[in-house]
Design a protein around this motif. Structure first.
Motif, mmCIF file in Angstrom:
data_model
loop_
_atom_site.group_PDB
_atom_site.id
_atom_site.type_symbol
_atom_site.label_atom_id
_atom_site.label_comp_id
_atom_site.label_asym_id
_atom_site.label_seq_id
_atom_site.Cartn_x
_atom_site.Cartn_y
_atom_site.Cartn_z
ATOM 1 N N ASN A 52 2.090 -82.385 57.963
ATOM 2 C CA ASN A 52 3.103 -81.344 57.813
ATOM 3 C C ASN A 52 2.420 -80.022 57.477
ATOM 4 O O ASN A 52 1.813 -79.888 56.408
ATOM 5 N N PRO A 53 2.488 -79.023 58.361
ATOM 6 C CA PRO A 53 1.800 -77.761 58.107
ATOM 7 C C PRO A 53 2.293 -77.030 56.861
ATOM 8 O O PRO A 53 1.513 -76.339 56.203
ATOM 9 N N VAL A 54 3.581 -77.174 56.523
ATOM 10 C CA VAL A 54 4.098 -76.547 55.305
ATOM 11 C C VAL A 54 3.472 -77.196 54.075
ATOM 12 O O VAL A 54 3.126 -76.529 53.099
ATOM 13 N N GLU A 55 3.295 -78.513 54.129
ATOM 14 C CA GLU A 55 2.632 -79.224 53.042
ATOM 15 C C GLU A 55 1.172 -78.796 52.934
ATOM 16 O O GLU A 55 0.623 -78.693 51.830
ATOM 17 N N PHE A 56 0.541 -78.524 54.072
ATOM 18 C CA PHE A 56 -0.851 -78.078 54.059
ATOM 19 C C PHE A 56 -0.962 -76.713 53.375
ATOM 20 O O PHE A 56 -1.914 -76.452 52.643
ATOM 21 N N ILE A 57 0.016 -75.854 53.608
ATOM 22 C CA ILE A 57 0.041 -74.565 52.916
ATOM 23 C C ILE A 57 0.142 -74.782 51.407
ATOM 24 O O ILE A 57 -0.547 -74.122 50.626
ATOM 25 N N ARG A 58 0.991 -75.714 50.999
ATOM 26 C CA ARG A 58 1.109 -76.003 49.572
ATOM 27 C C ARG A 58 -0.225 -76.496 49.007
ATOM 28 O O ARG A 58 -0.655 -76.073 47.925
ATOM 29 N N MET A 59 -0.896 -77.375 49.755
ATOM 30 C CA MET A 59 -2.175 -77.916 49.308
ATOM 31 C C MET A 59 -3.223 -76.814 49.122
ATOM 32 O O MET A 59 -3.918 -76.757 48.112
ATOM 33 N N MET A 60 -3.331 -75.937 50.121
ATOM 34 C CA MET A 60 -4.328 -74.869 50.055
ATOM 35 C C MET A 60 -3.950 -73.810 49.019
ATOM 36 O O MET A 60 -4.814 -73.249 48.336
ATOM 37 N N SER A 61 -2.662 -73.545 48.876
ATOM 38 C CA SER A 61 -2.211 -72.579 47.864
ATOM 39 C C SER A 61 -2.529 -73.093 46.465
ATOM 40 O O SER A 61 -2.983 -72.337 45.597
ATOM 41 N N ASP A 62 -2.307 -74.382 46.253
ATOM 42 C CA ASP A 62 -2.625 -74.988 44.955
ATOM 43 C C ASP A 62 -4.129 -74.986 44.702
ATOM 44 O O ASP A 62 -4.586 -74.693 43.592
ATOM 45 N N LYS A 63 -4.892 -75.290 45.729
ATOM 46 C CA LYS A 63 -6.344 -75.372 45.579
ATOM 47 C C LYS A 63 -6.958 -74.033 45.184
ATOM 48 O O LYS A 63 -7.870 -73.977 44.346
ATOM 49 N N TYR A 64 -6.432 -72.944 45.774
ATOM 50 C CA TYR A 64 -7.029 -71.634 45.527
ATOM 51 C C TYR A 64 -6.176 -70.748 44.619
ATOM 52 O O TYR A 64 -6.385 -69.532 44.560
ATOM 53 N N ARG A 65 -5.268 -71.361 43.888
ATOM 54 C CA ARG A 65 -4.344 -70.598 43.041
ATOM 55 C C ARG A 65 -5.072 -69.757 41.992
ATOM 56 O O ARG A 65 -4.636 -68.652 41.658
ATOM 57 N N THR A 66 -6.172 -70.261 41.463
ATOM 58 C CA THR A 66 -6.891 -69.543 40.409
ATOM 59 C C THR A 66 -7.968 -68.607 40.971
ATOM 60 O O THR A 66 -8.673 -67.950 40.210
ATOM 61 N N ASN A 67 -8.084 -68.556 42.301
ATOM 62 C CA ASN A 67 -9.062 -67.666 42.939
ATOM 63 C C ASN A 67 -8.320 -66.447 43.485
ATOM 64 O O ASN A 67 -7.666 -66.521 44.526
ATOM 65 N N ASP A 68 -8.432 -65.329 42.796
ATOM 66 C CA ASP A 68 -7.684 -64.130 43.169
ATOM 67 C C ASP A 68 -8.109 -63.544 44.510
ATOM 68 O O ASP A 68 -7.370 -62.756 45.110
#
Length: 217
Positions: A52-68
């Motif tokens: 699911n591409p929307v789920e992939f966005i969630r995964m990548m957003s979570d992964k890089y959340r602390t990287n401004d």
């Protein structure tokens, strides 16, 4: 990140990497390779073979959340329902191959930048009237760099980002023509097809250097 910050960063960095992931694992490796090469704007498209591409966005957003530095967006968004799902999953900007007014309205409601694809002055005017800050010129390989100056003739207030056909060899032409930023996909990520992610990193570095040279930095 607020809308104004996303747009300012996009203009400053000038490069958006378009990632059409095969699946989660391959997509994550491509994203990592691109970031290692110095590109921080990642457009994850809604075209994914597995998962699911929307789920992939969630995964990548979570992964890089602390990287401004990393700004995750969604591409190939065709309708407002998909746009909302992407935004709720962490997408900081929305990109579409076409012009859908309901999608633009939805993004404006959430104050998220939306870049609709246009090919004609009529579409560009419609996008401006709908409140788009930056408009995607697509397909760039068909219209060519001269399209920007042609659009800016009658619409000097418009800001344009080409996507499709942008490569290291012609990125300077797009920038010198007045591009707000450029989007690049297949020419950047083709190494991933054979599992050569080092080639993706190398190509990203070439793009970063080419853009810096074109902008005189």
């Amino acid at each position: 990140m607020k809308k104004e910050q996303v747009l300012a960063r996009m203009k400053e960095e000038c490069l958006v990497a378009v990632v059409r992931a095969k699946n989660y694992e391959q997509g994550e490796k491509v994203v990592e390779a691109i970031i290692d090469g110095g590109i921080h704007f990642i457009e994850l498209t809604m075209t994914m073979d597995e998962g699911n591409p929307v789920e992939f966005i969630r995964m990548m957003s979570d992964k890089y959340r602390t990287n401004d530095k990393i700004v995750i967006g969604a591409g190939t968004v065709l309708d407002p329902e998909t746009a909302r799902g992407c935004i709720l999953s962490g997408a900081s900007y929305i990109v579409s191959p076409g012009l859908n007014l309901e999608t633009i309205k939805l993004c404006n409601r959430y104050r998220v930048p939306v870049l609709p694809g246009v090919m004609t002055p009529t579409e560009a005017i419609t996008a401006l009237e709908a409140g788009c800050d930056v408009i995607k010129i697509f397909p760039g390989n068909i219209l060519g760099p001269a399209a920007i100056s042609s659009f800016k003739g009658p619409l000097p207030q418009g800001e344009f980002m080409p996507s499709g056909g942008v490569d290291v060899d012609n990125v300077d032409q797009w920038i010198q023509a007045g591009a707000y930023a450029v989007g690049t996909g297949s020419s950047l990520t083709k190494g991933a097809k054979t599992g050569d992610f080092a080639a993706v990193t190398s190509k990203a570095q070439e793009f970063v250097a080419a853009v810096a040279a074109a902008r005189g930095k």
